[in-house]
Motif scaffolding. Structure first.
Motif, mmCIF file in Angstrom:
data_model
loop_
_atom_site.group_PDB
_atom_site.id
_atom_site.type_symbol
_atom_site.label_atom_id
_atom_site.label_comp_id
_atom_site.label_asym_id
_atom_site.label_seq_id
_atom_site.Cartn_x
_atom_site.Cartn_y
_atom_site.Cartn_z
ATOM 1 N N ALA B 65 0.830 -1.203 0.000
ATOM 2 C CA ALA B 65 0.000 0.000 0.000
ATOM 3 C C ALA B 65 0.867 1.258 0.000
ATOM 4 O O ALA B 65 0.592 2.222 -0.736
ATOM 5 N N LEU B 66 1.936 1.253 0.819
ATOM 6 C CA LEU B 66 2.832 2.417 0.863
ATOM 7 C C LEU B 66 3.449 2.668 -0.508
ATOM 8 O O LEU B 66 3.500 3.798 -0.994
ATOM 9 N N LEU B 67 3.925 1.580 -1.137
ATOM 10 C CA LEU B 67 4.587 1.741 -2.436
ATOM 11 C C LEU B 67 3.601 2.209 -3.497
ATOM 12 O O LEU B 67 3.920 3.057 -4.328
ATOM 13 N N SER B 68 2.388 1.674 -3.439
ATOM 14 C CA SER B 68 1.416 2.076 -4.466
ATOM 15 C C SER B 68 1.003 3.529 -4.265
ATOM 16 O O SER B 68 0.674 4.223 -5.221
ATOM 17 N N ALA B 69 1.039 3.996 -2.991
ATOM 18 C CA ALA B 69 0.725 5.405 -2.753
ATOM 19 C C ALA B 69 1.745 6.303 -3.441
ATOM 20 O O ALA B 69 1.425 7.405 -3.892
ATOM 21 N N LEU B 70 3.002 5.808 -3.517
ATOM 22 C CA LEU B 70 4.039 6.614 -4.159
ATOM 23 C C LEU B 70 3.887 6.624 -5.681
ATOM 24 O O LEU B 70 4.273 7.576 -6.339
ATOM 25 N N LEU B 71 3.324 5.508 -6.209
ATOM 26 C CA LEU B 71 3.303 5.339 -7.668
ATOM 27 C C LEU B 71 2.658 6.509 -8.392
ATOM 28 O O LEU B 71 3.245 7.098 -9.284
ATOM 29 N N GLY B 72 1.418 6.817 -7.994
ATOM 30 C CA GLY B 72 0.698 7.831 -8.740
ATOM 31 C C GLY B 72 0.909 9.233 -8.217
ATOM 32 O O GLY B 72 0.420 10.195 -8.801
ATOM 33 N N SER B 73 1.678 9.338 -7.102
ATOM 34 C CA SER B 73 1.682 10.628 -6.411
ATOM 35 C C SER B 73 2.378 11.723 -7.198
ATOM 36 O O SER B 73 2.087 12.895 -7.018
ATOM 37 N N GLU B 74 3.289 11.326 -8.095
ATOM 38 C CA GLU B 74 3.980 12.352 -8.871
ATOM 39 C C GLU B 74 2.995 13.209 -9.662
ATOM 40 O O GLU B 74 3.237 14.383 -9.898
ATOM 41 N N ARG B 75 1.879 12.578 -10.058
ATOM 42 C CA ARG B 75 0.941 13.292 -10.924
ATOM 43 C C ARG B 75 -0.040 14.140 -10.144
ATOM 44 O O ARG B 75 -0.869 14.821 -10.733
ATOM 45 N N LEU B 76 0.065 14.094 -8.809
ATOM 46 C CA LEU B 76 -0.903 14.803 -7.977
ATOM 47 C C LEU B 76 -0.984 16.285 -8.331
ATOM 48 O O LEU B 76 -2.075 16.850 -8.443
ATOM 49 N N PHE B 77 0.177 16.917 -8.500
ATOM 50 C CA PHE B 77 0.177 18.344 -8.854
ATOM 51 C C PHE B 77 0.840 18.608 -10.198
ATOM 52 O O PHE B 77 0.856 19.739 -10.651
ATOM 53 N N ARG B 78 1.437 17.550 -10.811
ATOM 54 C CA ARG B 78 2.252 17.767 -11.996
ATOM 55 C C ARG B 78 1.493 18.457 -13.134
ATOM 56 O O ARG B 78 1.926 19.471 -13.677
ATOM 57 N N VAL B 159 7.305 19.063 -7.307
ATOM 58 C CA VAL B 159 6.512 19.223 -8.527
ATOM 59 C C VAL B 159 7.285 19.954 -9.621
ATOM 60 O O VAL B 159 7.130 19.658 -10.810
ATOM 61 N N SER B 160 8.156 20.887 -9.244
ATOM 62 C CA SER B 160 8.836 21.649 -10.296
ATOM 63 C C SER B 160 10.074 20.922 -10.829
ATOM 64 O O SER B 160 10.706 21.406 -11.759
ATOM 65 N N LEU B 161 10.404 19.769 -10.233
ATOM 66 C CA LEU B 161 11.491 18.960 -10.781
ATOM 67 C C LEU B 161 10.946 18.126 -11.929
ATOM 68 O O LEU B 161 9.824 17.639 -11.864
ATOM 69 N N GLY B 162 11.761 17.943 -12.953
ATOM 70 C CA GLY B 162 11.282 17.159 -14.080
ATOM 71 C C GLY B 162 10.909 15.742 -13.667
ATOM 72 O O GLY B 162 9.793 15.294 -13.860
ATOM 73 N N ARG B 163 11.878 15.068 -13.029
ATOM 74 C CA ARG B 163 11.628 13.684 -12.623
ATOM 75 C C ARG B 163 11.869 13.570 -11.129
ATOM 76 O O ARG B 163 12.995 13.562 -10.678
ATOM 77 N N GLY B 164 10.787 13.473 -10.383
ATOM 78 C CA GLY B 164 10.946 13.449 -8.936
ATOM 79 C C GLY B 164 10.693 12.094 -8.313
ATOM 80 O O GLY B 164 10.688 11.963 -7.102
ATOM 81 N N SER B 169 10.262 8.974 -3.246
ATOM 82 C CA SER B 169 10.202 7.831 -2.333
ATOM 83 C C SER B 169 11.248 7.953 -1.234
ATOM 84 O O SER B 169 11.007 7.568 -0.099
ATOM 85 N N LEU B 170 12.402 8.537 -1.574
ATOM 86 C CA LEU B 170 13.437 8.759 -0.553
ATOM 87 C C LEU B 170 12.923 9.708 0.532
ATOM 88 O O LEU B 170 13.174 9.525 1.721
ATOM 89 N N LEU B 171 12.172 10.731 0.117
ATOM 90 C CA LEU B 171 11.672 11.705 1.085
ATOM 91 C C LEU B 171 10.553 11.130 1.931
ATOM 92 O O LEU B 171 10.459 11.401 3.123
ATOM 93 N N LEU B 172 9.678 10.341 1.290
ATOM 94 C CA LEU B 172 8.425 9.998 1.968
ATOM 95 C C LEU B 172 8.483 8.713 2.783
ATOM 96 O O LEU B 172 7.911 8.648 3.867
ATOM 97 N N LEU B 173 9.177 7.692 2.260
ATOM 98 C CA LEU B 173 9.093 6.392 2.933
ATOM 99 C C LEU B 173 9.521 6.423 4.405
ATOM 100 O O LEU B 173 8.854 5.811 5.237
ATOM 101 N N PRO B 174 10.610 7.157 4.766
ATOM 102 C CA PRO B 174 10.938 7.178 6.206
ATOM 103 C C PRO B 174 9.818 7.770 7.054
ATOM 104 O O PRO B 174 9.631 7.379 8.204
ATOM 105 N N LEU B 175 9.063 8.706 6.468
ATOM 106 C CA LEU B 175 8.001 9.352 7.241
ATOM 107 C C LEU B 175 6.794 8.434 7.426
ATOM 108 O O LEU B 175 5.924 8.695 8.251
ATOM 109 N N ALA C 148 18.625 19.112 -5.488
ATOM 110 C CA ALA C 148 17.921 18.592 -6.660
ATOM 111 C C ALA C 148 17.507 19.706 -7.626
ATOM 112 O O ALA C 148 17.261 19.447 -8.798
ATOM 113 N N PHE C 149 17.421 20.931 -7.138
ATOM 114 C CA PHE C 149 16.879 22.006 -7.970
ATOM 115 C C PHE C 149 17.994 22.773 -8.675
ATOM 116 O O PHE C 149 19.105 22.914 -8.150
ATOM 117 N N ASN C 150 17.669 23.272 -9.873
ATOM 118 C CA ASN C 150 18.631 24.116 -10.572
ATOM 119 C C ASN C 150 18.769 25.449 -9.856
ATOM 120 O O ASN C 150 19.841 26.018 -9.792
#
Lengths: 79, 227, 250
Positions: B65-78, B159-164, B169-175, C148-150
């Motif tokens: 469930a945790l991993l699947s939460a990360l899957l689509g999350s990039e598109r949340l604000f993209r 969100v403003s990074l091209g590929r996040g 996952s590095l940021l969120l999984l420990p939390l 990570a940011f430019n």
């Protein structure tokens, strides 16, 4: 001194390997942090010198161009 | 007047998000399929005996469930960021955290709630004793809103990074660790026949805390990303 | 009060102030760490249960303390950066995070090595070790986001928000990990929490803790100075600082 001789101090009652390993790696890690900080400073110094040189080159180029322009306009003026 | 218009904005944004998401159904279905497939892989990896599967079932379902939460999350604000509507959101005369909470709610409705409904199937596949199904679904019901809120924080930050993706996952999984610990412990204590009341209360407290603070962090992160 | 603080929002003033502190902090750090560790290694009596292996405590406990202290410091810097928009505070995040990460690594490594003679394994899911591991992930996350940011400014602010989110979570993670540990391990002896320590052991430990405090401060000061120079490299004062030093070879 809790030990009778230096050999015993290094041996640490059989725990020497663990004690010295943890102390060694810890000091190494902190030492690397210090060295990295010094290296960054060195790199910044090189970058600053490069920036200065670039600025000087640009200034010289601009001056040359200005001179060339002036000469040109003088030639034009003569015509 | 102002209050009414905030509600209006909130309703419009939630309706719009729902409509957009329902038009892209694969984004909703794919994470669910991911969970089912991960759950399928485990019996193949560790053997199908009910003793071992029953023991790891809770952990496997929750980690999936945790991993699947990360899957689509990039598109949340993209998409909102790319077409500029995120900027419009910041400029609206309504408190940004409230709007963020609205977006989190829609995300939970589309990604969290289906996971709760899917849980019995996973429990069945992993031979989790049937007494624990209810508590598993309860922990997911309490936990998935936290997942949505935390992923929203991460998604807004990156969100403003091209590929996040990997960074996210590095940021969120420990939390997610406290959530994982308490949810697994709740199911575990039901399995051994003791009350899971304490763990569920702790989870509920964590959920309230997260839902209170996360929208503020999301709002701050959106402001940083948009500028 | 803010009038007094205001000059330090500018890079140059802070750089000079930190430069004045750095030699003192470094000297104090070297002195206290050397005395604390030397005393702990050679003069403190051996533990009646753990023999000489307990001497790892003189490096493990201070490192663990300031790995968490540094995170708190980073979160305070993050709060200042976000609320008052002070750029020095933003750079402080980048200065503190690597130092905290290295201290976390030290605590983790020494704890793992200590576990080998005590528990017979290199890695034990002990509550303190587990939460140090998670803390390491949190540090790495902040650092990764920062770089990570430019645009450095955006990166700093994003990292600041993450640090604040993290500091809210750290106590919760701690509590949950300790609780989880008590659930799964039952009544294992916690080797780290000594109920009462004889003075002959406590004194070098306290000296070592003071040493690590100065060490952390000195390392952060060094990195913050670098970060200020890096961000202000286009300013004449920074070039002067570096240019003069480049001729002398740092």
């Amino acid at each position: 001194m809790a030990f009778d001789s230096w050999q015993e101090a290094i041996w640490m009652g059989g725990y020497g390997f663990y004690v010295w390993l943890s102390f060694g790696v810890s000091l190494l890690a902190i030492g690397m942090l210090v060295v990295h900080g010094l290296l960054v400073r060195k790199k910044l110094a090189i970058m600053a010198v490069q920036q200065q040189q670039r600025k000087q080159r640009l200034a010289r180029r601009q001056q040359q161009e200005r001179q060339a322009h002036n000469e040109q306009s003088q030639v034009k003026g003569a015509q | 007047m102002n209050k009414a218009s905030t509600w209006q904005f909130l309703r419009t944004i939630m309706q719009r998000d729902l409509a957009v998401a329902l038009r892209r159904r694969s984004d909703i279905i794919n994470p669910l399929l991911f969970v089912v497939i991960v759950v399928t892989l485990f019996p193949l990896a560790v053997g199908p005996g009910p003793d071992i599967l029953g023991r790891i079932a809770t952990g496997v379902i929750w980690v999936a469930a945790l991993l699947s939460a990360l899957l689509g999350s990039e598109r949340l604000f993209r998409d909102d960021f790319l077409d500029g509507s995120l900027e419009q959101l910041v400029l609206l005369p309504a408190p940004l955290p409230v709007l963020a909470l609205g977006k989190i709610s829609v995300h939970w409705l589309l990604n969290g709630l289906p996971l709760v409904i899917l849980a019995p199937l996973c429990a069945l596949l992993l031979k989790l004793p049937i007494d624990a199904w209810g508590i598993l679904m309860l922990t997911l019901l309490i936990g998935t809103p936290m997942l949505s809120a935390m992923t929203a924080v991460g998604a807004a930050l990156t969100v403003s990074l091209g590929r996040g993706g990997a960074l996210l996952s590095l940021l969120l999984l420990p939390l997610f660790i406290p959530l994982l610990i308490f949810a697994a412990a709740a199911v575990e204590s039901t399995l051994v026949g003791t009350s899971a009341y304490g763990q569920v209360l702790l989870l509920a407290g964590l959920m309230l805390l997260t839902l209170t603070l996360a929208p503020l962090a999301v709002a701050a992160a959106i402001r940083v990303s948009v500028n | 009060m803010w009038k007094w603080l205001h000059p330090y929002a500018k890079g140059e003033a802070t750089y000079r102030l930190l430069g004045a502190w750095l030699p003192w902090l470094s000297a104090l750090a070297a002195l206290f760490v050397a005395v604390g560790l030397g005393w702990g290694l050679f003069y403190a009596p051996p533990d009646y249960q753990q023999g000489d292996s307990y001497r790892i405590i003189f490096i493990h406990v201070p490192a663990a303390m300031f790995s968490m202290g540094a995170y708190t410091g980073m979160a305070i810097a993050a709060l200042i950066a976000l609320v008052w928009q002070i750029r020095t505070a933003e750079w402080a995040i980048a200065a503190i995070a690597p130092v905290g990460a290295v201290l976390t690594f030290v605590a983790l490594f020494t704890g793992a090595v200590w576990g080998k003679p005590m528990w017979g394994t290199w890695w034990e899911w002990d509550a303190r070790l587990t939460s140090e591991l998670i803390l390491l992930f949190l540090y790495i996350g902040v650092l990764a986001l920062y770089y990570a940011f430019n645009d450095a400014r955006t990166g700093a602010k994003a990292a600041a928000i993450l640090a604040l989110v993290g500091v809210v979570n750290v106590p919760i993670i701690h509590f949950s990990v300790y609780w989880w540990n008590s659930l799964h391990q039952g009544a294992t002896i916690t080797k780290f929490e000594k109920p009462s320590m004889p003075v002959e052991m406590l004194t070098p430990l306290l000296i070592s803790i003071a040493g690590f405090l100065f060490l952390t401060a000195a390392l952060v000061t060094q990195r913050l100075r670098n970060e200020i120079l890096k961000q202000e490299l286009h300013r004449p004062w920074a070039q002067q600082q570096l240019g003069v030093e480049a001729e002398h070879g740092v």
